[in-house]
Design a protein around this motif. Structure first.
Motif, short mmCIF file in Angstrom:
data_model
loop_
_atom_site.label_atom_id
_atom_site.label_comp_id
_atom_site.label_asym_id
_atom_site.label_seq_id
_atom_site.Cartn_x
_atom_site.Cartn_y
_atom_site.Cartn_z
N PHE A 98 0.83 -1.21 0.00
CA PHE A 98 0.00 0.00 0.00
C PHE A 98 0.87 1.27 0.00
O PHE A 98 0.61 2.22 -0.74
N ASP A 99 1.89 1.29 0.85
CA ASP A 99 2.74 2.48 0.95
C ASP A 99 3.43 2.80 -0.37
O ASP A 99 3.48 3.95 -0.81
N LYS A 100 3.98 1.77 -1.00
CA LYS A 100 4.77 1.99 -2.23
C LYS A 100 3.87 2.35 -3.41
O LYS A 100 4.23 3.22 -4.21
N VAL A 101 2.72 1.71 -3.50
CA VAL A 101 1.82 2.02 -4.62
C VAL A 101 1.21 3.41 -4.42
O VAL A 101 1.02 4.16 -5.38
N ALA A 102 0.91 3.75 -3.17
CA ALA A 102 0.37 5.09 -2.91
C ALA A 102 1.32 6.16 -3.41
O ALA A 102 0.90 7.17 -4.00
N ARG A 103 2.59 5.95 -3.22
CA ARG A 103 3.58 6.93 -3.68
C ARG A 103 3.56 7.04 -5.21
O ARG A 103 3.63 8.15 -5.77
N VAL A 104 3.43 5.90 -5.89
CA VAL A 104 3.35 5.90 -7.35
C VAL A 104 2.09 6.63 -7.82
O VAL A 104 2.09 7.32 -8.84
N PHE A 105 1.01 6.45 -7.06
CA PHE A 105 -0.26 7.09 -7.41
C PHE A 105 -0.30 8.58 -7.03
O PHE A 105 -1.28 9.26 -7.33
N GLY A 106 0.76 9.06 -6.37
CA GLY A 106 0.78 10.46 -5.94
C GLY A 106 -0.01 10.73 -4.69
O GLY A 106 -0.39 11.88 -4.40
N LEU A 107 -0.24 9.69 -3.88
CA LEU A 107 -0.97 9.83 -2.63
C LEU A 107 0.01 10.01 -1.48
O LEU A 107 1.16 9.59 -1.55
N TYR B 142 1.89 9.81 2.35
CA TYR B 142 2.29 8.79 3.33
C TYR B 142 1.57 9.07 4.65
O TYR B 142 1.39 10.22 5.01
N PRO B 143 1.13 8.04 5.38
CA PRO B 143 1.22 6.61 5.08
C PRO B 143 0.23 6.18 4.02
O PRO B 143 -0.89 6.69 3.95
N GLY B 144 0.63 5.21 3.21
CA GLY B 144 -0.15 4.83 2.05
C GLY B 144 -1.43 4.07 2.34
O GLY B 144 -2.39 4.20 1.58
N GLY B 145 -1.44 3.28 3.42
CA GLY B 145 -2.62 2.48 3.71
C GLY B 145 -3.90 3.30 3.86
O GLY B 145 -4.88 3.08 3.14
N PRO B 146 -3.92 4.26 4.78
CA PRO B 146 -5.11 5.11 4.92
C PRO B 146 -5.41 5.91 3.66
O PRO B 146 -6.58 6.13 3.33
N ALA B 147 -4.37 6.35 2.94
CA ALA B 147 -4.58 7.14 1.73
C ALA B 147 -5.25 6.30 0.64
O ALA B 147 -6.16 6.76 -0.06
N ILE B 148 -4.80 5.05 0.48
CA ILE B 148 -5.42 4.14 -0.48
C ILE B 148 -6.87 3.88 -0.10
O ILE B 148 -7.78 3.89 -0.94
N ASP B 149 -7.12 3.67 1.19
CA ASP B 149 -8.47 3.41 1.67
C ASP B 149 -9.40 4.58 1.37
O ASP B 149 -10.54 4.40 0.90
N ARG B 150 -8.93 5.79 1.62
CA ARG B 150 -9.76 6.97 1.35
C ARG B 150 -10.03 7.13 -0.14
O ARG B 150 -11.15 7.40 -0.57
N ALA B 151 -8.98 6.99 -0.95
CA ALA B 151 -9.13 7.17 -2.39
C ALA B 151 -10.05 6.11 -2.99
O ALA B 151 -10.81 6.38 -3.94
N ALA B 152 -10.01 4.90 -2.43
CA ALA B 152 -10.79 3.79 -2.97
C ALA B 152 -12.30 3.98 -2.82
O ALA B 152 -13.08 3.38 -3.55
N ARG B 153 -12.71 4.84 -1.91
CA ARG B 153 -14.14 5.03 -1.67
C ARG B 153 -14.87 5.56 -2.90
O ARG B 153 -16.06 5.31 -3.08
N GLY B 154 -14.16 6.29 -3.74
CA GLY B 154 -14.78 6.83 -4.94
C GLY B 154 -14.48 6.06 -6.20
O GLY B 154 -14.75 6.54 -7.31
N GLY B 155 -13.89 4.86 -6.04
CA GLY B 155 -13.46 4.09 -7.21
C GLY B 155 -14.23 2.81 -7.42
O GLY B 155 -15.01 2.37 -6.57
N ASN B 156 -13.95 2.17 -8.56
CA ASN B 156 -14.56 0.90 -8.93
C ASN B 156 -13.56 -0.22 -8.69
O ASN B 156 -12.52 -0.28 -9.36
N PRO B 157 -13.83 -1.13 -7.75
CA PRO B 157 -12.86 -2.19 -7.45
C PRO B 157 -12.67 -3.20 -8.58
O PRO B 157 -11.75 -4.01 -8.53
N LYS B 158 -13.54 -3.14 -9.61
CA LYS B 158 -13.42 -4.05 -10.75
C LYS B 158 -12.83 -3.36 -11.98
O LYS B 158 -12.77 -3.95 -13.05
N ALA B 159 -12.41 -2.12 -11.81
CA ALA B 159 -11.92 -1.35 -12.95
C ALA B 159 -10.62 -1.91 -13.52
O ALA B 159 -10.39 -1.88 -14.73
#
Length: 405
Positions: A220-229, A231-248
Protein backbone atom coordinates in the motif's frame (compact mmCIF):
# COMPACT_ATOMS: atom_id res chain seq x y z
CA UNK A 1 -11.45 0.93 24.54
CA UNK A 2 -11.24 2.42 28.01
CA UNK A 3 -12.71 0.85 31.12
CA UNK A 4 -13.09 1.92 34.73
CA UNK A 5 -10.08 1.76 36.96
CA UNK A 6 -9.79 -1.39 39.05
CA UNK A 7 -8.28 -1.14 42.51
CA UNK A 8 -4.57 -1.87 42.56
CA UNK A 9 -2.87 -2.73 45.83
CA UNK A 10 -5.72 -2.28 48.25
CA UNK A 11 -8.41 -4.62 46.94
CA UNK A 12 -8.77 -8.34 46.33
CA UNK A 13 -9.89 -8.78 42.74
CA UNK A 14 -7.94 -11.80 41.53
CA UNK A 15 -8.31 -15.51 42.12
CA UNK A 16 -5.89 -17.04 44.61
CA UNK A 17 -4.57 -19.58 42.12
CA UNK A 18 -2.74 -16.88 40.17
CA UNK A 19 0.10 -16.80 42.69
CA UNK A 20 1.16 -19.58 45.08
CA UNK A 21 1.31 -17.37 48.16
CA UNK A 22 1.30 -18.76 51.71
CA UNK A 23 -2.11 -18.18 53.33
CA UNK A 24 -0.84 -16.70 56.56
CA UNK A 25 -3.21 -14.04 57.82
CA UNK A 26 -1.54 -10.68 58.21
CA UNK A 27 1.72 -11.68 56.53
CA UNK A 28 3.13 -9.55 53.77
CA UNK A 29 5.30 -11.65 51.49
CA UNK A 30 8.60 -9.90 50.72
CA UNK A 31 9.19 -9.15 47.06
CA UNK A 32 11.61 -11.65 45.60
CA UNK A 33 10.64 -14.60 47.80
CA UNK A 34 8.51 -15.91 44.93
CA UNK A 35 10.36 -14.23 42.05
CA UNK A 36 8.32 -15.59 39.13
CA UNK A 37 4.82 -15.52 40.55
CA UNK A 38 4.57 -13.18 43.51
CA UNK A 39 4.08 -9.48 43.05
CA UNK A 40 2.45 -8.43 46.28
CA UNK A 41 0.15 -9.79 48.97
CA UNK A 42 -2.64 -8.12 50.90
CA UNK A 43 -4.77 -8.75 53.96
CA UNK A 44 -8.28 -9.96 53.19
CA UNK A 45 -9.92 -10.36 56.58
CA UNK A 46 -10.55 -13.94 57.70
CA UNK A 47 -9.98 -15.28 54.20
CA UNK A 48 -6.24 -14.92 54.67
CA UNK A 49 -3.88 -13.66 51.97
CA UNK A 50 -5.08 -13.25 48.41
CA UNK A 51 -3.19 -12.00 45.42
CA UNK A 52 -4.51 -8.75 44.02
CA UNK A 53 -4.63 -8.34 40.29
CA UNK A 54 -1.21 -7.16 39.00
CA UNK A 55 -0.86 -3.84 37.21
CA UNK A 56 1.34 -4.11 34.12
CA UNK A 57 2.86 -1.27 32.12
CA UNK A 58 3.60 -1.99 28.45
CA UNK A 59 6.09 -0.05 26.31
CA UNK A 60 6.13 -0.14 22.50
CA UNK A 61 8.80 1.62 20.40
CA UNK A 62 9.54 -0.69 17.48
CA UNK A 63 8.88 1.83 14.71
CA UNK A 64 7.45 5.38 14.67
CA UNK A 65 4.94 5.19 17.54
CA UNK A 66 5.89 5.58 21.20
CA UNK A 67 3.23 3.72 23.11
CA UNK A 68 2.49 3.17 26.80
CA UNK A 69 -0.42 1.10 28.02
CA UNK A 70 -1.51 -0.18 31.41
CA UNK A 71 -3.46 -3.42 31.83
CA UNK A 72 -4.78 -5.08 34.97
CA UNK A 73 -6.43 -8.48 34.93
CA UNK A 74 -7.12 -8.28 31.20
CA UNK A 75 -8.68 -4.82 31.48
CA UNK A 76 -7.29 -1.77 29.76
CA UNK A 77 -6.66 1.09 32.18
CA UNK A 78 -4.59 3.41 29.97
CA UNK A 79 -3.67 3.67 26.30
CA UNK A 80 -1.41 6.52 25.11
CA UNK A 81 0.44 6.80 21.79
CA UNK A 82 2.72 9.53 20.45
CA UNK A 83 3.45 9.23 16.73
CA UNK A 84 6.32 10.77 14.78
CA UNK A 85 4.57 9.98 11.49
CA UNK A 86 4.40 13.62 10.41
CA UNK A 87 8.18 13.91 10.69
CA UNK A 88 8.62 11.01 8.26
CA UNK A 89 5.92 11.98 5.75
CA UNK A 90 8.14 14.23 3.63
CA UNK A 91 10.56 11.31 3.16
CA UNK A 92 7.83 8.91 2.07
CA UNK A 93 8.70 6.40 4.78
CA UNK A 94 10.11 5.94 8.26
CA UNK A 95 13.65 7.27 8.83
CA UNK A 96 15.16 5.14 11.64
CA UNK A 97 17.28 7.90 13.21
CA UNK A 98 14.36 10.33 13.30
CA UNK A 99 12.17 7.64 14.86
CA UNK A 100 14.73 6.89 17.59
CA UNK A 101 15.12 10.57 18.49
CA UNK A 102 11.35 10.99 18.59
CA UNK A 103 11.10 8.09 21.05
CA UNK A 104 13.67 9.81 23.29
CA UNK A 105 11.54 12.94 23.43
CA UNK A 106 8.22 11.15 23.83
CA UNK A 107 9.03 8.37 26.31
CA UNK A 108 8.63 10.22 29.61
CA UNK A 109 5.55 12.26 28.64
CA UNK A 110 3.79 9.18 27.27
CA UNK A 111 4.44 7.12 30.42
CA UNK A 112 3.38 10.00 32.69
CA UNK A 113 0.18 10.48 30.71
CA UNK A 114 -0.61 6.76 30.87
CA UNK A 115 -0.22 6.79 34.65
CA UNK A 116 -2.43 9.88 34.88
CA UNK A 117 -5.04 8.29 32.64
CA UNK A 118 -5.14 5.20 34.86
CA UNK A 119 -5.11 7.25 38.07
CA UNK A 120 -2.00 5.45 39.30
CA UNK A 121 1.42 6.30 40.69
CA UNK A 122 4.54 4.68 39.31
CA UNK A 123 5.05 2.75 42.55
CA UNK A 124 1.70 1.03 41.97
CA UNK A 125 3.04 -0.77 38.92
CA UNK A 126 3.83 -4.45 39.45
CA UNK A 127 5.58 -5.37 36.21
CA UNK A 128 6.92 -3.78 33.04
CA UNK A 129 6.68 -5.34 29.58
CA UNK A 130 8.54 -3.98 26.57
CA UNK A 131 8.89 -4.79 22.89
CA UNK A 132 12.33 -6.33 22.30
CA UNK A 133 11.84 -7.11 18.60
CA UNK A 134 11.40 -7.16 15.75
CA UNK A 135 11.69 -3.54 14.68
CA UNK A 136 14.12 -0.69 14.11
CA UNK A 137 17.25 -1.20 16.17
CA UNK A 138 17.62 2.34 17.53
CA UNK A 139 13.91 2.65 18.23
CA UNK A 140 13.84 -0.64 20.15
CA UNK A 141 16.89 0.38 22.19
CA UNK A 142 15.16 3.54 23.41
CA UNK A 143 12.10 1.66 24.60
CA UNK A 144 14.15 -1.06 26.26
CA UNK A 145 16.40 1.45 28.05
CA UNK A 146 13.36 3.25 29.44
CA UNK A 147 11.65 0.02 30.48
CA UNK A 148 14.80 -1.25 32.21
CA UNK A 149 15.12 2.00 34.11
CA UNK A 150 11.55 1.76 35.36
CA UNK A 151 11.91 -1.91 36.31
CA UNK A 152 15.13 -1.28 38.22
CA UNK A 153 13.82 1.81 39.99
CA UNK A 154 10.54 0.16 41.00
CA UNK A 155 12.13 -3.26 41.64
CA UNK A 156 9.53 -5.05 39.53
CA UNK A 157 9.82 -7.88 36.98
CA UNK A 158 10.64 -7.02 33.37
CA UNK A 159 9.27 -8.99 30.41
CA UNK A 160 10.52 -8.82 26.83
CA UNK A 161 7.68 -9.23 24.35
CA UNK A 162 7.64 -10.11 20.66
CA UNK A 163 6.00 -7.28 18.73
CA UNK A 164 3.72 -9.58 16.70
CA UNK A 165 2.52 -11.38 19.82
CA UNK A 166 1.49 -7.95 21.06
CA UNK A 167 -0.71 -7.47 18.01
CA UNK A 168 -2.34 -10.83 18.68
CA UNK A 169 -2.98 -9.94 22.33
CA UNK A 170 -4.49 -6.57 21.39
CA UNK A 171 -7.72 -8.36 20.52
CA UNK A 172 -8.09 -9.67 24.08
CA UNK A 173 -8.51 -6.12 25.36
CA UNK A 174 -11.73 -5.80 23.37
CA UNK A 175 -13.11 -9.34 23.12
CA UNK A 176 -11.63 -11.21 26.08
CA UNK A 177 -9.43 -14.34 26.09
CA UNK A 178 -8.49 -15.85 22.75
CA UNK A 179 -10.33 -19.06 21.83
CA UNK A 180 -8.04 -22.08 21.78
CA UNK A 181 -7.15 -22.67 19.04
CA UNK A 182 -7.65 -19.72 16.69
CA UNK A 183 -6.19 -18.65 13.37
CA UNK A 184 -4.59 -15.21 13.47
CA UNK A 185 -3.90 -13.05 10.43
CA UNK A 186 -1.23 -10.47 11.30
CA UNK A 187 -1.14 -7.86 8.57
CA UNK A 188 0.78 -4.59 8.84
CA UNK A 189 3.35 -2.39 7.14
CA UNK A 190 6.19 -4.77 7.85
CA UNK A 191 4.53 -8.12 8.47
CA UNK A 192 1.99 -10.43 6.86
CA UNK A 193 1.66 -13.77 8.63
CA UNK A 194 -0.94 -16.47 9.11
CA UNK A 195 -0.65 -18.17 12.50
CA UNK A 196 -2.27 -21.00 14.43
CA UNK A 197 -2.41 -19.94 18.07
CA UNK A 198 -3.34 -22.22 20.94
CA UNK A 199 -2.15 -20.76 24.23
CA UNK A 200 -0.45 -17.48 23.36
CA UNK A 201 1.89 -17.33 26.37
CA UNK A 202 2.39 -21.03 27.15
CA UNK A 203 2.77 -22.79 23.80
CA UNK A 204 4.82 -22.20 20.65
CA UNK A 205 3.07 -20.36 17.83
CA UNK A 206 2.64 -22.32 14.60
CA UNK A 207 3.38 -20.44 11.37
CA UNK A 208 1.06 -21.50 8.58
CA UNK A 209 2.48 -18.98 6.14
CA UNK A 210 3.97 -15.52 5.77
CA UNK A 211 5.00 -13.07 3.10
CA UNK A 212 7.84 -14.09 0.83
CA UNK A 213 8.66 -10.49 -0.07
CA UNK A 214 6.64 -7.30 0.56
CA UNK A 215 4.09 -7.09 3.35
CA UNK A 216 0.56 -5.94 2.52
CA UNK A 217 1.03 -2.57 4.21
CA UNK A 218 4.34 -2.09 2.42
CA UNK A 219 2.55 -2.68 -0.88
CA UNK A 220 0.00 0.00 0.00
CA UNK A 221 2.74 2.48 0.95
CA UNK A 222 4.77 1.99 -2.23
CA UNK A 223 1.82 2.02 -4.62
CA UNK A 224 0.37 5.09 -2.91
CA UNK A 225 3.58 6.93 -3.68
CA UNK A 226 3.35 5.90 -7.35
CA UNK A 227 -0.26 7.09 -7.41
CA UNK A 228 0.78 10.46 -5.94
CA UNK A 229 -0.97 9.83 -2.63
CA UNK A 230 0.49 10.90 0.74
CA UNK A 231 2.29 8.79 3.33
CA UNK A 232 1.22 6.61 5.08
CA UNK A 233 -0.15 4.83 2.05
CA UNK A 234 -2.62 2.48 3.71
CA UNK A 235 -5.11 5.11 4.92
CA UNK A 236 -4.58 7.14 1.73
CA UNK A 237 -5.42 4.14 -0.48
CA UNK A 238 -8.47 3.41 1.67
CA UNK A 239 -9.76 6.97 1.35
CA UNK A 240 -9.13 7.17 -2.39
CA UNK A 241 -10.79 3.79 -2.97
CA UNK A 242 -14.14 5.03 -1.67
CA UNK A 243 -14.78 6.83 -4.94
CA UNK A 244 -13.46 4.09 -7.21
CA UNK A 245 -14.56 0.90 -8.93
CA UNK A 246 -12.86 -2.19 -7.45
CA UNK A 247 -13.42 -4.05 -10.75
CA UNK A 248 -11.92 -1.35 -12.95
CA UNK A 249 -8.46 -2.94 -13.07
CA UNK A 250 -7.79 -6.69 -13.01
CA UNK A 251 -4.77 -6.82 -10.73
CA UNK A 252 -3.21 -10.25 -10.00
CA UNK A 253 -4.01 -12.33 -6.90
CA UNK A 254 -0.55 -13.71 -6.05
CA UNK A 255 -0.09 -17.27 -4.76
CA UNK A 256 -3.74 -18.30 -4.97
CA UNK A 257 -3.06 -21.43 -7.02
CA UNK A 258 -4.75 -24.21 -5.08
CA UNK A 259 -5.39 -26.09 -1.81
CA UNK A 260 -2.59 -26.62 0.69
CA UNK A 261 -2.26 -30.30 -0.07
CA UNK A 262 -1.29 -29.49 -3.65
CA UNK A 263 0.25 -26.04 -3.26
CA UNK A 264 3.22 -25.46 -0.93
CA UNK A 265 2.43 -21.73 -1.01
CA UNK A 266 -1.26 -22.07 -0.15
CA UNK A 267 -0.87 -19.98 3.02
CA UNK A 268 2.10 -17.86 1.95
CA UNK A 269 1.81 -14.31 0.64
CA UNK A 270 3.57 -12.25 -2.00
CA UNK A 271 2.75 -8.64 -2.77
CA UNK A 272 5.82 -7.59 -4.73
CA UNK A 273 4.30 -8.60 -8.07
CA UNK A 274 1.03 -6.88 -7.25
CA UNK A 275 2.95 -3.70 -6.40
CA UNK A 276 4.79 -3.91 -9.73
CA UNK A 277 1.55 -4.51 -11.66
CA UNK A 278 0.00 -1.40 -10.09
CA UNK A 279 3.11 0.67 -10.83
CA UNK A 280 3.14 -0.43 -14.49
CA UNK A 281 -0.58 0.33 -14.81
CA UNK A 282 0.05 3.87 -13.56
CA UNK A 283 3.13 4.25 -15.76
CA UNK A 284 1.14 3.22 -18.82
CA UNK A 285 -1.40 5.98 -18.26
CA UNK A 286 1.31 8.58 -17.84
CA UNK A 287 3.20 7.47 -20.96
CA UNK A 288 -0.01 7.82 -22.98
CA UNK A 289 -0.58 11.27 -21.50
CA UNK A 290 -3.82 10.12 -19.86
CA UNK A 291 -5.16 11.24 -16.52
CA UNK A 292 -4.49 8.60 -13.89
CA UNK A 293 -7.81 7.30 -12.49
CA UNK A 294 -6.46 7.12 -8.94
CA UNK A 295 -9.73 6.16 -7.29
CA UNK A 296 -10.21 3.15 -9.59
CA UNK A 297 -6.60 2.08 -9.17
CA UNK A 298 -6.79 2.38 -5.38
CA UNK A 299 -10.08 0.49 -5.20
CA UNK A 300 -8.79 -2.30 -7.46
CA UNK A 301 -5.52 -2.61 -5.55
CA UNK A 302 -7.34 -2.68 -2.22
CA UNK A 303 -9.71 -5.34 -3.54
CA UNK A 304 -6.82 -7.54 -4.66
CA UNK A 305 -5.04 -7.29 -1.30
CA UNK A 306 -8.21 -7.91 0.70
CA UNK A 307 -9.17 -10.83 -1.54
CA UNK A 308 -5.85 -12.62 -1.08
CA UNK A 309 -5.66 -12.01 2.68
CA UNK A 310 -9.19 -13.11 3.51
CA UNK A 311 -9.29 -16.02 1.06
CA UNK A 312 -6.20 -17.61 2.60
CA UNK A 313 -7.24 -16.88 6.18
CA UNK A 314 -10.68 -18.46 5.80
CA UNK A 315 -9.18 -21.45 3.98
CA UNK A 316 -6.78 -21.99 6.89
CA UNK A 317 -9.64 -21.92 9.38
CA UNK A 318 -11.50 -24.51 7.31
CA UNK A 319 -8.54 -26.85 6.89
CA UNK A 320 -7.56 -26.76 10.57
CA UNK A 321 -11.18 -26.92 11.76
CA UNK A 322 -10.82 -23.64 13.65
CA UNK A 323 -13.96 -21.64 14.36
CA UNK A 324 -12.38 -18.23 15.08
CA UNK A 325 -10.35 -15.92 12.87
CA UNK A 326 -8.55 -12.97 14.49
CA UNK A 327 -7.30 -10.19 12.18
CA UNK A 328 -4.77 -7.81 13.74
CA UNK A 329 -2.15 -5.26 12.74
CA UNK A 330 -2.32 -1.88 11.05
CA UNK A 331 -3.88 -3.17 7.82
CA UNK A 332 -6.72 -4.66 9.89
CA UNK A 333 -7.96 -1.06 10.02
CA UNK A 334 -8.54 -1.13 6.24
CA UNK A 335 -12.27 -0.90 5.54
CA UNK A 336 -12.29 -3.38 2.66
CA UNK A 337 -10.21 -5.98 4.51
CA UNK A 338 -12.67 -5.77 7.41
CA UNK A 339 -15.78 -5.93 5.21
CA UNK A 340 -14.60 -8.83 3.06
CA UNK A 341 -13.35 -10.78 6.10
CA UNK A 342 -16.74 -10.29 7.76
CA UNK A 343 -18.64 -11.48 4.70
CA UNK A 344 -16.47 -14.54 4.08
CA UNK A 345 -16.37 -15.57 7.73
CA UNK A 346 -20.15 -15.30 7.97
CA UNK A 347 -20.53 -17.53 4.89
CA UNK A 348 -18.14 -20.12 6.35
CA UNK A 349 -19.62 -20.08 9.86
CA UNK A 350 -16.44 -18.63 11.36
CA UNK A 351 -16.37 -16.07 14.16
CA UNK A 352 -14.40 -12.97 13.17
CA UNK A 353 -12.59 -10.92 15.80
CA UNK A 354 -10.93 -7.62 14.89
CA UNK A 355 -9.68 -5.12 17.51
CA UNK A 356 -10.93 -1.53 17.39
CA UNK A 357 -8.92 0.66 15.06
CA UNK A 358 -7.06 2.37 17.91
CA UNK A 359 -5.60 -1.01 18.88
CA UNK A 360 -4.74 -2.15 15.34
CA UNK A 361 -1.73 0.09 14.88
CA UNK A 362 1.35 -0.12 17.13
CA UNK A 363 0.63 0.71 20.77
CA UNK A 364 1.80 0.01 24.30
CA UNK A 365 -1.54 -1.43 25.41
CA UNK A 366 -0.99 -4.56 23.34
CA UNK A 367 2.43 -5.09 24.94
CA UNK A 368 0.90 -4.60 28.39
CA UNK A 369 -1.74 -7.19 27.45
CA UNK A 370 0.98 -9.77 26.77
CA UNK A 371 2.78 -8.81 29.97
CA UNK A 372 -0.45 -9.21 31.91
CA UNK A 373 -0.97 -12.71 30.47
CA UNK A 374 2.64 -13.66 31.22
CA UNK A 375 2.42 -12.51 34.85
CA UNK A 376 -0.82 -14.37 35.39
CA UNK A 377 0.65 -17.50 33.80
CA UNK A 378 3.61 -17.40 36.20
CA UNK A 379 6.10 -16.92 33.36
CA UNK A 380 9.73 -16.29 34.20
CA UNK A 381 10.69 -12.63 33.70
CA UNK A 382 13.72 -11.52 31.74
CA UNK A 383 17.12 -10.98 33.34
CA UNK A 384 17.07 -7.21 33.67
CA UNK A 385 20.83 -6.72 33.44
CA UNK A 386 21.33 -8.77 30.26
CA UNK A 387 18.15 -8.24 28.26
CA UNK A 388 18.75 -6.79 24.80
CA UNK A 389 16.91 -6.50 21.48
CA UNK A 390 16.55 -8.64 18.36
CA UNK A 391 15.50 -6.42 15.42
CA UNK A 392 14.77 -9.41 13.15
CA UNK A 393 13.41 -11.91 15.67
CA UNK A 394 11.13 -14.64 14.27
CA UNK A 395 7.88 -15.23 16.10
CA UNK A 396 8.13 -18.46 18.08
CA UNK A 397 6.84 -17.50 21.52
CA UNK A 398 5.16 -14.41 22.97
CA UNK A 399 8.19 -13.77 25.16
CA UNK A 400 11.36 -12.53 23.54
CA UNK A 401 14.34 -12.43 25.90
CA UNK A 402 17.53 -12.02 23.84
CA UNK A 403 20.49 -11.52 26.16
CA UNK A 404 24.00 -10.14 25.95
CA UNK A 405 26.59 -12.77 26.76
Amino acid sequence: MRVGLMAARDASVASADWYPLPSVLGTVVPRGQYPYCELFAIRVGCAGLMAASPVVLGIESSCDETGAGIVQGGRLLAHVVASSMDEHARFGGVVPEIAARAHLHAFNPVVHRALDQAGLRADQLDAVAVTTGPGLSGALQVGLAGAKTLAYALDVPLYGVHHLAGHVAADTLEHGPLPEPCVVLVVSGGHTSLLLVRDLVREPILHLGETLDDAAGECFDKVARVFGLPYPGGPAIDRAARGGNPKAVTFPRPLTGGPRGQDPYAYSFSFSGLKTAAARWAEGHRQRGERLPVADGAASLQEAVADVLTRKAVAACTEYDVKTLVVVGGVAANSRVRALAERRCASAGIELRVPPMTLCTDNGAMIAAVGDLLVRAGAEPAPRHGLTIDPSAPLEYATLHPTVH
